[in-house]
Design a protein around this motif. Structure first.
Motif, PDB file in Angstrom:
ATOM      1  N   TYR A 227       0.613  -0.894  -0.231  1.00  0.00           N
ATOM      2  CA  TYR A 227      -0.118   0.331  -0.126  1.00  0.00           C
ATOM      3  C   TYR A 227       0.972   1.215  -0.307  1.00  0.00           C
ATOM      4  O   TYR A 227       1.650   0.873   0.734  1.00  0.00           O
ATOM      5  N   ALA A 251      -0.712  -0.922  -4.776  1.00  0.00           N
ATOM      6  CA  ALA A 251      -1.609  -0.325  -4.458  1.00  0.00           C
ATOM      7  C   ALA A 251      -1.318   1.076  -4.391  1.00  0.00           C
ATOM      8  O   ALA A 251      -1.409   1.661  -2.844  1.00  0.00           O
ATOM      9  N   SER A 281      -4.973   1.760  -5.664  1.00  0.00           N
ATOM     10  CA  SER A 281      -6.189   2.343  -3.523  1.00  0.00           C
ATOM     11  C   SER A 281      -7.187   3.084  -4.057  1.00  0.00           C
ATOM     12  O   SER A 281      -8.083   3.434  -2.731  1.00  0.00           O
ATOM     13  N   PRO A 306      -6.852  -3.650  -6.169  1.00  0.00           N
ATOM     14  CA  PRO A 306      -5.615  -4.600  -5.008  1.00  0.00           C
ATOM     15  C   PRO A 306      -6.010  -6.231  -4.546  1.00  0.00           C
ATOM     16  O   PRO A 306      -5.634  -7.096  -5.232  1.00  0.00           O
TER      17      PRO A 306
END
Length: 333
Positions: A227, A251, A281, A306
């Motif tokens: 992330y 992401a 994201s 994702p």
């Protein structure tokens, strides 16, 4: 009139949990008790139950955060065996916890090729709650599973009287009933006045199929999600590589970008043969494989979020697909 024959495969989750306090819509997951598929059906009025010939197939009673790809392979096997054993079957309904429901539905859609409708359904409130949504969602799922027009559309997700395509839907709210949404293209249809309506067809359906040679307990390639955020470095990405990741979904910040430090680590991953896929994201919108990604050997997830992109990559790696074939899957549409 002959009643439609529907198999209900219960896996657990909020829809199959009960608390001692009817006001509890938060703590039931840890302190509540599980109920079975027959209990879910018993919560429906007799007049509703009489409309369907249901066979109850228990699978598990776990929370959906305990689900894994291996368990979903086992679940897919149960679906295939059930359909093969019951040629009179009109449809399959799978009850599932909502935390990972979008992943479960996506996985099943990627591997199954069922001749009848397969519907995944959950609930936001436990069965004991005031105005529990489980019974209404289950009834709607039974209607869709018994609808001939639902066949050939891939795995469907039914919630709050809406019908969603498995690869388009996401859980958008922690506790609100209208949590499942398809932000890019909208629902496929709805349930209204005891009738099923389809307003559109999914314009595409990615399909991988059952990986050749995979059996229960077989090896599933590790694919992790990194992330991105402002100031992110490459520590997490390198940790995934050290853990043996064969794929990494990043992401990224919208529209699908990572920090310079992350990019260095991602380039290291590509050099080591790890398949890297750039996702976003964000809530909606796709990631395009722009020139820079092509030059670096990084794939783009397209409109897949994702968690769903991770499932597709895991399955694609199991089939031996190369980068071009994997990108072609992500490029739909």
């Amino acid at each position: 009139m002959q009643r439609p024959v529907i198999a209900i495969i219960s896996t657990g989750g909020t829809i199959a949990r009960r608390s001692m306090d009817p006001r509890d819509t938060v703590d039931y997951a840890e302190i509540g008790a599980s109920i079975g598929g027959s209990d879910l059906l018993a919560a429906l009025p007799e007049a509703v139950r009489a409309r369907f010939a249901v066979c109850d197939i228990p699978f598990s009673s776990c929370d959906s955060v305990e689900m894994t790809l291996a368990r979903w392979f086992d679940l897919a096997s149960v679906v295939n065996r059930t359909i093969a054993a019951r040629p009179d079957l009109d449809g399959v309904v799978i009850t599932h916890g909502t935390s990972s429901l979008e992943e479960a539905a996506c996985f099943l859609d990627l591997v199954l090729d069922a001749p009848c409708p397969v519907v995944v359904v959950g609930a936001q409130r436990p069965a004991s709650a005031i105005s529990a949504d489980g019974p209404a969602n289950l009834y709607a799922a039974l209607l869709v599973a018994s609808c001939p027009d639902a066949a050939g559309r891939g795995v469907l997700v039914v919630a709050n009287n809406e019908i969603h395509a498995a690869q388009e839907v996401t859980k958008a709210s922690t506790y609100q009933l209208e949590t499942f949404r398809s932000p890019d293209f909208g629902p496929l249809g709805m349930i209204e006045a005891n009738r099923v309506f389809f307003g559109r067809a999914a314009g595409y359906r990615r399909h991988v199929g059952w990986p050749e040679g995979y059996g229960s307990g077989g090896e599933i390639p590790r694919v992790d999600i990194s992330y991105s955020h402002a100031g992110a470095d490459g520590v997490g990405i390198r940790a995934f590589m050290a853990a043996g990741a064969r794929g990494i979904i990043t992401a990224g910040m919208l529209p699908g970008m990572c920090t310079p430090a992350e990019n260095v680590a991602l380039d290291e991953a590509v050099a080591r043969g790890v398949v890297v896929v750039q996702a976003s994201s964000g809530y909606c919108g796709g990631v395009v494989r722009r020139q820079e990604l092509c030059q670096r050997g990084i794939l783009a997830a397209g409109h897949m979020r994702p968690r769903q992109a991770r499932i597709l990559l895991s399955l694609a790696l199991m089939t031996g697909a190369d980068g071009d074939a994997i990108q072609a899957l992500y490029d739909m549409p």
